[in-house]
Design an enzyme around this catalytic site. Structure first.
Site, short mmCIF file in Angstrom:
data_model
loop_
_atom_site.label_atom_id
_atom_site.label_comp_id
_atom_site.label_asym_id
_atom_site.label_seq_id
_atom_site.Cartn_x
_atom_site.Cartn_y
_atom_site.Cartn_z
N ASP A 92 0.85 -1.18 0.00
CA ASP A 92 0.00 0.00 0.00
C ASP A 92 0.90 1.24 0.00
O ASP A 92 1.92 1.27 0.66
CB ASP A 92 -0.89 -0.03 1.24
CG ASP A 92 -1.97 1.03 1.22
OD1 ASP A 92 -1.91 1.91 0.35
OD2 ASP A 92 -2.86 0.97 2.08
N SER A 93 0.51 2.27 -0.72
CA SER A 93 1.38 3.42 -0.96
C SER A 93 1.66 4.27 0.26
O SER A 93 2.56 5.10 0.25
CB SER A 93 0.76 4.31 -2.04
OG SER A 93 -0.42 4.92 -1.55
N GLY A 94 0.87 4.11 1.32
CA GLY A 94 1.07 4.91 2.52
C GLY A 94 0.14 6.10 2.64
O GLY A 94 0.07 6.72 3.70
N PHE A 96 -3.19 6.45 2.83
CA PHE A 96 -4.26 6.36 3.82
C PHE A 96 -3.71 6.55 5.23
O PHE A 96 -4.29 7.26 6.05
CB PHE A 96 -4.99 5.02 3.71
CG PHE A 96 -6.07 4.84 4.75
CD1 PHE A 96 -7.30 5.42 4.58
CD2 PHE A 96 -5.83 4.08 5.89
CE1 PHE A 96 -8.30 5.27 5.55
CE2 PHE A 96 -6.81 3.93 6.86
CZ PHE A 96 -8.04 4.51 6.69
N GLY A 216 -10.88 4.54 -0.86
CA GLY A 216 -11.76 5.50 -0.21
C GLY A 216 -13.10 4.96 0.19
O GLY A 216 -14.02 5.72 0.49
N ASP A 266 -8.22 -6.92 0.73
CA ASP A 266 -7.38 -7.01 1.92
C ASP A 266 -8.16 -6.40 3.07
O ASP A 266 -9.01 -5.53 2.87
CB ASP A 266 -6.06 -6.24 1.74
CG ASP A 266 -6.25 -4.74 1.95
OD1 ASP A 266 -5.96 -4.25 3.06
OD2 ASP A 266 -6.73 -4.06 1.02
#
Length: 372
Positions: A92-94, A96, A216, A266
């Protein structure tokens, strides 16, 4: 054309089953990815996770960049070697976590500056840096950096964040390049506004990605809202590329989303519930804190091939939970990941047989019993 083959073997309505093929192994879809946020699926050994049937796990840029650091992981051979997981990893890109965990953050068009929740140190995350961190970690699936807006929010705020995420998607793709054997996913944003979801999806398709995530959602909105957004979004995404619904969720959420054409999921729910004394089973969710289990010699599921579900009595699990023993958290986390993988195995088989609606209805009958 993507360099990562996605083979759709069968479909049943909008639901489909197939595999996404990486050099480190194929991901059978629909797939549930256990969450290994900080290079571990909490309370489980890597070989236990694999034995449940998981083909891929998830790691997180925010947590790993702060501790132990992406450069350190790279020096130690990459995330696969570091955590002892030889199969595919999605990171995950970070974005959130930056928005939800950081004590101080300042967002601008270029990226976000934030303060670590661990020690208060200041860091800068841009689309390019997020991609670089994921390269250092050795991710098989890299996620673009995006901005996730908390709901409810105004249309103006949702549209601003969606357009910024599209801009960051373009920059993420430019930074990613064309590495062999790795994939980049774009993330559809748009909150709970249907036309903004469609705009986001169409813009991402124009940019072109190896796969498409829906972000989102699962942030507190009703299930009906989440499903309505999927109904608007999924038809705008390419049939021949994988679709990933981020952060979802309950077994019911998953199967209703599979029915709408989602391929990957996930969620921290199975391991978090396990650490708090709850087991997911085909008979419903079982709360091992309840006194009714204190004298129950039955296992959670005697027909399961997972030792945690099959070999330990409910009375023993109740005892471990009430005593606060670590083993209770370990066994219930193992049982829950095994159940989620069994759920996905059944979904794949049902889609291939053309009986997915019956399979989902049967599963829902068990969950309707609620906590027991």
């Amino acid at each position: 054309m993507s360099a990562i083959p996605f083979n759709i073997a069968a479909s049943d309505g909008a639901a489909r089953t197939g595999d996404l093929v990486f050099p480190r192994g194929a991901i059978r879809t629909p797939a549930f990815m256990p969450v290994g946020t900080a290079a571990t699926v909490k309370a489980l050994y890597a070989d236990q996770v694999r034995a449940t049937g998981a083909d891929i796990v998830l790691g997180n840029v925010y947590h790993l960049m702060l501790r132990p650091g992406a450069e350190r992981v790279a020096r130690l051979g990459g995330l696969h070697t570091f955590m002892g997981w030889p199969r595919p990893i999605l990171t995950d890109s970070g974005g959130f976590q930056v928005m939800s965990l950081s004590a101080l953050r300042k967002l601008d068009r270029d990226g976000v500056t934030f303060r670590s929740h661990i020690d208060g140190s200041t860091h800068r995350l841009t689309p390019e840096r997020s991609v670089e961190i994921q390269r250092l970690l050795g991710a098989d699936v890299t996620m673009q950096l995006d901005e996730c807006v908390r709901l409810p929010a105004s249309r103006e705020e949702i549209e601003r964040a969606m357009l910024l995420s599209v801009d960051w998607a373009e920059r993420s793709k430019a930074a990613f390049g064309a590495p062999q054997g790795r994939a980049l996913f774009g993330i559809v944003q748009g909150g709970d506004v249907a036309d903004l979801r469609k705009v986001s999806a169409c813009k991402l398709v124009d940019i072109g990605f190896d796969g498409y995530a829906v972000g989102g959602l699962a942030v507190g909105e009703p299930q009906e809202t989440m499903l309505a957004m999927l109904d608007e979004t999924v038809p705008a995404l390419p049939w021949d590329r994988p679709r990933y619904l981020m952060g979802v969720g309950s077994p019911d959420d998953i199967l209703k989303s599979v029915a709408r054409g989602i391929d990957m999921f996930d969620c921290v729910m199975p391991t978090r519930a396990g650490r708090h004394g709850q087991a997911f089973t085909r008979f419903g969710k079982i709360n091992l804190k309840n006194a009714r289990h204190a004298d129950d010699p039955r296992p959670l599921d005697e027909a399961s091939d997972c030792p945690a579900l099959r070999d330990y009595s409910r009375a023993y699990l109740h005892h471990l939970v009430k005593a606060g023993e670590i083993l209770g958290m370990m066994l219930l986390s193992w049982a829950n990941i095994a159940y989620y993988q069994h759920l996905m195995y059944g979904a794949r088989a049902a889609i291939a047989a053309g009986s997915f609606a019956d399979y989902a209805a049967s599963a829902q009958e068990g969950w309707a019993r609620g906590d027991i």
